[in-house]
Design an enzyme around this catalytic site. Structure first.
Site, PDB file in Angstrom:
ATOM      1  N   ASP A  49      51.442  51.226  -0.539  1.00 15.95           N
ATOM      2  CA  ASP A  49      52.085  50.066   0.080  1.00 15.95           C
ATOM      3  C   ASP A  49      51.652  48.754  -0.571  1.00 15.95           C
ATOM      4  OD1 ASP A  49      53.945  50.861   2.032  1.00 15.95           O
ATOM      5  OD2 ASP A  49      52.344  51.409   3.418  1.00 15.95           O
ATOM      6  N   LYS A  58      62.043  58.585   3.137  1.00 13.47           N
ATOM      7  CA  LYS A  58      61.104  58.493   2.024  1.00 13.47           C
ATOM      8  C   LYS A  58      60.877  59.857   1.382  1.00 13.47           C
ATOM      9  CE  LYS A  58      58.942  54.470   4.131  1.00 13.47           C
ATOM     10  NZ  LYS A  58      57.893  53.973   5.046  1.00 13.47           N
ATOM     11  N   GLN A  89      52.447  55.773   7.941  1.00 14.23           N
ATOM     12  CA  GLN A  89      53.583  55.110   8.585  1.00 14.23           C
ATOM     13  C   GLN A  89      53.109  54.322   9.800  1.00 14.23           C
ATOM     14  OE1 GLN A  89      56.849  55.055   7.501  1.00 14.23           O
ATOM     15  NE2 GLN A  89      57.073  53.527   9.110  1.00 14.23           N
TER      16      GLN A  89
END
Length: 305
Positions: A128, A61, A105
């Site tokens: 997200d 990422k 995460q």
């Protein structure tokens, strides 16, 4: 329409190439934002502990964020960090004007409440797209769109759109009802006027549902679960699963496969995503798109500007 690979009538949907195209589009958009508005999208990642898989995802990422010109911030915390300390880091990032998107995460260590940590991320920085407010705006009709959408489901929809695969009027079967993939993509498919059936571990006559599907989204987390006998000829199959199976011929000792038995299903499907190289690369691409959208919203930039 992206370049396609065909074998007879089979369309292999190339997520890797599509994701690369999207990253290039974002890179161009970021250059415009910097030049026209003086805004650089900022993505912050919070990693707790030393899980190899989590560290790998975060590294991917970060690499993608730097490639498109983002401002990237990393917070790597020790496995034994307290929940309070994690919340303090999130609060600090939430108040940082250079950060437009925050990614924690998962999974987190067992002594830290994931719901509590995720709830601490402001909706305006929820990259997200999992906050209750964003999900509410996703599933309700007639309201403003969410600021961010769950990345993997959005990636699946984007593949269908870019390959000009019709969803309207089609019968779509979603295999799996997780909050991360199954439920959000069911809502997204309905937005595109598909008729959606969600199947799960308690579904009766599961194979019959699959055989009736024009579009199958496989996100059940079971290695090569969907066999050729479960799919009707001409179906479109999107395989979200990623599982490792032993393979002594490989240097790593294993290979990656999906929730779909590719060797069988590819003989009957009209279009299919491979594993790897299908949905996986799209997840990070859509994370980048979410970051840009949040940066524009947070900076008061009109999306049409």
């Amino acid at each position: 329409m992206p370049e396609t690979k065909t074998s007879k009538e089979l369309l292999v949907i190339d997520g890797k190439k599509t994701a690369a195209t999207i990253r290039q589009e974002i890179k161009t958009q970021v250059l415009t934002m910097k030049k026209k508005f003086g805004v650089t999208p900022g993505l912050a990642t919070v990693l707790v502990g030393n899980r190899t898989d989590s560290a790998t995802y975060v590294r991917f990422k970060k690499r993608a964020a730097l490639e498109v010109g983002f401002h990237s911030i990393d917070r790597h915390l020790d496995e034994k960090v307290t929940e309070e300390e994690v919340l303090e880091v999130i609060a600090s990032l939430a108040s940082d004007d250079s950060v437009h998107a925050i990614l924690v995460q998962l999974p987190l260590p067992s002594h830290i409440s994931e719901p509590k940590v995720l709830k601490a991320i402001p909706v305006s920085k929820d990259v997200d797209g999992f906050s209750a407010e964003n999900i509410g705006h996703l599933v309700m009709r007639g309201v403003s769109p969410p600021l961010a959408m769950p990345c993997t489901p959005w990636g699946c929809i984007e593949l269908l759109l870019r390959y000009q695969i019709p969803m309207s009027g089609k019968h779509a079967v979603v295999l799996g009802r997780s909050n991360i993939v199954g439920m959000p993509i069911a809502a997204m498919l309905q937005q595109h006027n598909a008729t959606v059936t969600v199947c799960h571990s308690k579904t009766k006559n599961l194979e019959q549902h699959l055989r009736e599907a024009d579009i199958i989204i496989a996100a059940i987390g079971r290695t090569e679960f969907v066999k050729g006998s479960m799919v009707k000829s001409g179906a479109v199959v999107i395989d979200v699963g990623i599982n490792s199976v032993a393979d002594p011929s490989r240097k790593r000792g294993y290979r990656l496969v999906g929730d779909v038995d590719y060797s069988q299903v590819s003989k009957k499907a009209s279009a299919i995503t491979p594993v790897p190289g299908g949905v996986g690369p799209m997840t990070i691409a859509m994370l980048l798109k979410n970051t840009v959208n949040l940066a524009m919203h947070g900076s008061g930039i009109d999306s049409k500007a």
